[in-house]
Scaffold this active site. Structure first.
Site, PDB file in Angstrom:
ATOM      1  N   ASP A   4     -11.919 -10.267  -1.414  1.00  0.00           N
ATOM      2  CA  ASP A   4     -11.456  -9.774  -2.712  1.00  0.00           C
ATOM      3  C   ASP A   4     -12.150  -8.435  -2.944  1.00  0.00           C
ATOM      4  O   ASP A   4     -13.378  -8.385  -3.099  1.00  0.00           O
ATOM      5  CB  ASP A   4     -11.842 -10.798  -3.789  1.00  0.00           C
ATOM      6  CG  ASP A   4     -11.446 -10.355  -5.192  1.00  0.00           C
ATOM      7  OD1 ASP A   4     -11.242  -9.149  -5.413  1.00  0.00           O
ATOM      8  OD2 ASP A   4     -11.366 -11.239  -6.078  1.00  0.00           O
ATOM      9  N   VAL A   5     -11.370  -7.342  -2.963  1.00  0.00           N
ATOM     10  CA  VAL A   5     -11.988  -6.006  -3.024  1.00  0.00           C
ATOM     11  C   VAL A   5     -12.681  -5.716  -4.355  1.00  0.00           C
ATOM     12  O   VAL A   5     -13.425  -4.741  -4.465  1.00  0.00           O
ATOM     13  CB  VAL A   5     -10.974  -4.873  -2.732  1.00  0.00           C
ATOM     14  CG1 VAL A   5     -10.426  -4.973  -1.329  1.00  0.00           C
ATOM     15  CG2 VAL A   5      -9.855  -4.828  -3.774  1.00  0.00           C
TER      16      VAL A   5
ATOM     17  N   ASN B 181      -6.075   0.299  -0.195  1.00  0.00           N
ATOM     18  CA  ASN B 181      -4.678   0.148  -0.628  1.00  0.00           C
ATOM     19  C   ASN B 181      -4.478  -0.929  -1.692  1.00  0.00           C
ATOM     20  O   ASN B 181      -3.531  -0.861  -2.472  1.00  0.00           O
ATOM     21  CB  ASN B 181      -3.825  -0.174   0.613  1.00  0.00           C
ATOM     22  CG  ASN B 181      -2.463  -0.714   0.240  1.00  0.00           C
ATOM     23  OD1 ASN B 181      -1.577   0.040  -0.161  1.00  0.00           O
ATOM     24  ND2 ASN B 181      -2.280  -2.031   0.343  1.00  0.00           N
TER      25      ASN B 181
ATOM     26  N   TYR C 142      -2.475  -0.117 -15.675  1.00  0.00           N
ATOM     27  CA  TYR C 142      -2.148   0.381 -14.323  1.00  0.00           C
ATOM     28  C   TYR C 142      -2.246   1.912 -14.277  1.00  0.00           C
ATOM     29  O   TYR C 142      -2.868   2.477 -13.364  1.00  0.00           O
ATOM     30  CB  TYR C 142      -0.737  -0.079 -13.947  1.00  0.00           C
ATOM     31  CG  TYR C 142      -0.322   0.276 -12.538  1.00  0.00           C
ATOM     32  CD1 TYR C 142      -0.642  -0.554 -11.463  1.00  0.00           C
ATOM     33  CD2 TYR C 142       0.406   1.437 -12.271  1.00  0.00           C
ATOM     34  CE1 TYR C 142      -0.248  -0.245 -10.164  1.00  0.00           C
ATOM     35  CE2 TYR C 142       0.804   1.754 -10.975  1.00  0.00           C
ATOM     36  CZ  TYR C 142       0.468   0.912  -9.933  1.00  0.00           C
ATOM     37  OH  TYR C 142       0.860   1.231  -8.644  1.00  0.00           O
TER      38      TYR C 142
ATOM     39  N   LYS D  23      -4.857   4.250 -12.034  1.00  0.00           N
ATOM     40  CA  LYS D  23      -4.454   5.227 -11.023  1.00  0.00           C
ATOM     41  C   LYS D  23      -4.918   6.638 -11.411  1.00  0.00           C
ATOM     42  O   LYS D  23      -5.259   7.449 -10.540  1.00  0.00           O
ATOM     43  CB  LYS D  23      -2.941   5.187 -10.805  1.00  0.00           C
ATOM     44  CG  LYS D  23      -2.444   3.860 -10.229  1.00  0.00           C
ATOM     45  CD  LYS D  23      -3.044   3.527  -8.855  1.00  0.00           C
ATOM     46  CE  LYS D  23      -2.426   2.278  -8.236  1.00  0.00           C
ATOM     47  NZ  LYS D  23      -2.976   1.968  -6.908  1.00  0.00           N
TER      48      LYS D  23
HETATM   49  P1  NAD Z   1       2.014  -5.546  -2.793  1.00  0.00           P
HETATM   50  O1  NAD Z   1       1.908  -6.436  -3.964  1.00  0.00           O
HETATM   51  O2  NAD Z   1       2.889  -5.937  -1.667  1.00  0.00           O
HETATM   52  O3  NAD Z   1       0.586  -5.235  -2.171  1.00  0.00           O
HETATM   53  C1  NAD Z   1      -0.607  -5.244  -2.888  1.00  0.00           C
HETATM   54  C2  NAD Z   1      -1.649  -5.879  -2.006  1.00  0.00           C
HETATM   55  O4  NAD Z   1      -2.908  -5.849  -2.685  1.00  0.00           O
HETATM   56  C3  NAD Z   1      -1.317  -7.343  -1.689  1.00  0.00           C
HETATM   57  O5  NAD Z   1      -1.376  -7.543  -0.302  1.00  0.00           O
HETATM   58  C4  NAD Z   1      -2.396  -8.110  -2.415  1.00  0.00           C
HETATM   59  O6  NAD Z   1      -2.788  -9.287  -1.745  1.00  0.00           O
HETATM   60  C5  NAD Z   1      -3.526  -7.101  -2.418  1.00  0.00           C
HETATM   61  N1  NAD Z   1      -4.532  -7.421  -3.427  1.00  0.00           N
HETATM   62  C6  NAD Z   1      -4.337  -7.703  -4.740  1.00  0.00           C
HETATM   63  N2  NAD Z   1      -5.509  -8.031  -5.304  1.00  0.00           N
HETATM   64  C7  NAD Z   1      -6.461  -7.940  -4.324  1.00  0.00           C
HETATM   65  C8  NAD Z   1      -7.851  -8.164  -4.278  1.00  0.00           C
HETATM   66  N3  NAD Z   1      -8.518  -8.536  -5.378  1.00  0.00           N
HETATM   67  N4  NAD Z   1      -8.485  -7.971  -3.104  1.00  0.00           N
HETATM   68  C9  NAD Z   1      -7.822  -7.607  -1.995  1.00  0.00           C
HETATM   69  N5  NAD Z   1      -6.508  -7.383  -1.982  1.00  0.00           N
HETATM   70  C10 NAD Z   1      -5.832  -7.558  -3.134  1.00  0.00           C
HETATM   71  O7  NAD Z   1       2.457  -4.132  -3.383  1.00  0.00           O
HETATM   72  P2  NAD Z   1       2.450  -2.685  -2.701  1.00  0.00           P
HETATM   73  O8  NAD Z   1       3.564  -1.955  -3.323  1.00  0.00           O
HETATM   74  O9  NAD Z   1       2.384  -2.768  -1.241  1.00  0.00           O
HETATM   75  O10 NAD Z   1       1.097  -2.066  -3.285  1.00  0.00           O
HETATM   76  C11 NAD Z   1       0.113  -1.472  -2.470  1.00  0.00           C
HETATM   77  C12 NAD Z   1      -0.532  -0.324  -3.237  1.00  0.00           C
HETATM   78  O11 NAD Z   1       0.445   0.688  -3.462  1.00  0.00           O
HETATM   79  C13 NAD Z   1      -1.083  -0.704  -4.612  1.00  0.00           C
HETATM   80  O12 NAD Z   1      -2.312  -0.044  -4.811  1.00  0.00           O
HETATM   81  C14 NAD Z   1      -0.020  -0.162  -5.556  1.00  0.00           C
HETATM   82  O13 NAD Z   1      -0.550   0.154  -6.818  1.00  0.00           O
HETATM   83  C15 NAD Z   1       0.411   1.077  -4.792  1.00  0.00           C
HETATM   84  N6  NAD Z   1       1.715   1.599  -5.190  1.00  0.00           N
HETATM   85  C16 NAD Z   1       2.878   0.936  -4.887  1.00  0.00           C
HETATM   86  C17 NAD Z   1       4.085   1.491  -5.281  1.00  0.00           C
HETATM   87  C18 NAD Z   1       5.417   0.841  -4.964  1.00  0.00           C
HETATM   88  O14 NAD Z   1       6.450   1.346  -5.428  1.00  0.00           O
HETATM   89  N7  NAD Z   1       5.480  -0.208  -4.196  1.00  0.00           N
HETATM   90  C19 NAD Z   1       4.126   2.674  -5.997  1.00  0.00           C
HETATM   91  C20 NAD Z   1       2.920   3.314  -6.298  1.00  0.00           C
HETATM   92  C21 NAD Z   1       1.727   2.769  -5.886  1.00  0.00           C
END
Ligand code: NAD
Length: 266
Positions: free
Chosen positions: A65-66, A92, A165, A169
């Site tokens: 857990d990060v 990430n 959120y 960011k």
């Molecule tokens: P996702 O939900 O598939 O991935 C998020 C990941 O973070 C998951 O694998 C989850 O298990 C992990 N996570 C959550 N809490 C955690 C914790 N406490 N410790 C370790 N891991 C944890 O969604 P995604 O879209 O792949 O998101 C990845 C990153 O990209 C995030 O930071 C998100 O804010 C960012 N992001 C995504 C988008 C989009 O459109 N998908 C847009 C902008 C930013």
């Protein structure tokens, strides 16, 4: 032109799904040994590690857990125990806990800040400490280490209903730039990638029904992004091709940050 990451070790947090998963695959495809961190879903992370290994690469899935200091320290220790070094961190992990601001609970606020911002700090700090220990002895890349933060277009675009959120960011942006300013002289490169709308589990509910159509009104380039679009930018930032890129954010958003509402004179 050399995109190769051979002999380098990359750690990707939150890599059991979405963007982290694609980044881990992309980094492995360029020859990096990859640590696939997961929080609660071990199975897809372990399946990805097995796939990379079956293709001749090196990978391991590690739970942590990060947002917890002890977990992060253990994650880095296990990375070192497995691969003996670290060259690339992709911080990430992230999540959303959405609510109108008047109804947002302190728990929702804290959870998002703990994972999206504190988690990025804890991982960047651990990576920096490891890069310093290794110094230039490894000689696998022009920089002695690379940190890539996963931010969002919401580091600059305010987002009603998601103030936790957007604040997290915005914080990632200042975290990244401040670290980059402080340690750039040590030949450690620090950058962010800011995705727009990418099809992953985090936004599955907002893409449902006519959601995709609504989102596309915010994307001048006219398509939802694929996780690979983001992974390509991450791989480039991890490689020597971007060696003079430091302290900046690459927006991978199909133009979402161009304020498309002003296209017709606002
Ligand atoms: P996702 O939900 O598939 O991935 C998020 C990941 O973070 C998951 O694998 C989850 O298990 C992990 N996570 C959550 N809490 C955690 C914790 N406490 N410790 C370790 N891991 C944890 O969604 P995604 O879209 O792949 O998101 C990845 C990153 O990209 C995030 O930071 C998100 O804010 C960012 N992001 C995504 C988008 C989009 O459109 N998908 C847009 C902008 C930013």
């Amino acid at each position: 032109m050399n995109l190769s990451l051979s002999n380098q070790v990359a750690l990707v947090t939150g890599a059991s799904s979405g963007l982290g998963f694609a980044c881990a695959e992309g980094l492995a495809a360029q020859g990096a040994s990859v640590v696939i961190n997961y929080n609660s879903h071990a199975e897809p992370a372990e399946a990805l590690a097995a796939k990379i290994i079956s293709q001749g690469g090196q990978a391991i899935a590690l739970g942590a857990d990060v947002s917890k200091e002890d977990d992060v320290e253990r994650l880095f220790e296990q990375t070192l125990a497995k691969f003996g070094a670290l060259d690339i961190l992709v911080a990430n992990s992230g999540l959303q806990k959405d609510s109108p601001v008047g109804e947002m609970t302190l728990e929702q606020w804290n959870k998002v800040l703990e994972v999206n911002l504190t988690g990025q700090f804890l991982c960047a700090r651990a990576a920096l400490r490891q890069f310093r220990k290794q110094g230039s002895k490894r000689d696998v890349s022009r920089a002695i280490g690379k940190i890539i933060h996963m931010s969002s277009v919401h580091q600059i675009i305010p987002w009603g209903g998601h103030v936790n959120y957007a604040a997290s960011k915005g914080g990632v942006d200042m975290l990244m730039r401040s670290i980059a300013q402080e340690i750039g002289g040590e030949k450690i490169r620090v950058n962010s990638v800011a995705p727009g709308a990418i099809a992953t589990p985090i936004n599955a509910s907002s893409r449902a029904g006519d959601g995709t159509e609504k989102i596309l009104k915010l994307v001048p380039y006219g398509r939802i992004g694929d996780p690979e679009d983001v992974a390509n930018a991450v791989v480039w930032l991890a490689s020597d091709l971007s060696d003079y890129v430091h302290g900046t954010t690459i927006f991978v958003d199909g133009g979402m940050s161009l304020y498309p509402g002003f296209q017709d004179n606002g």
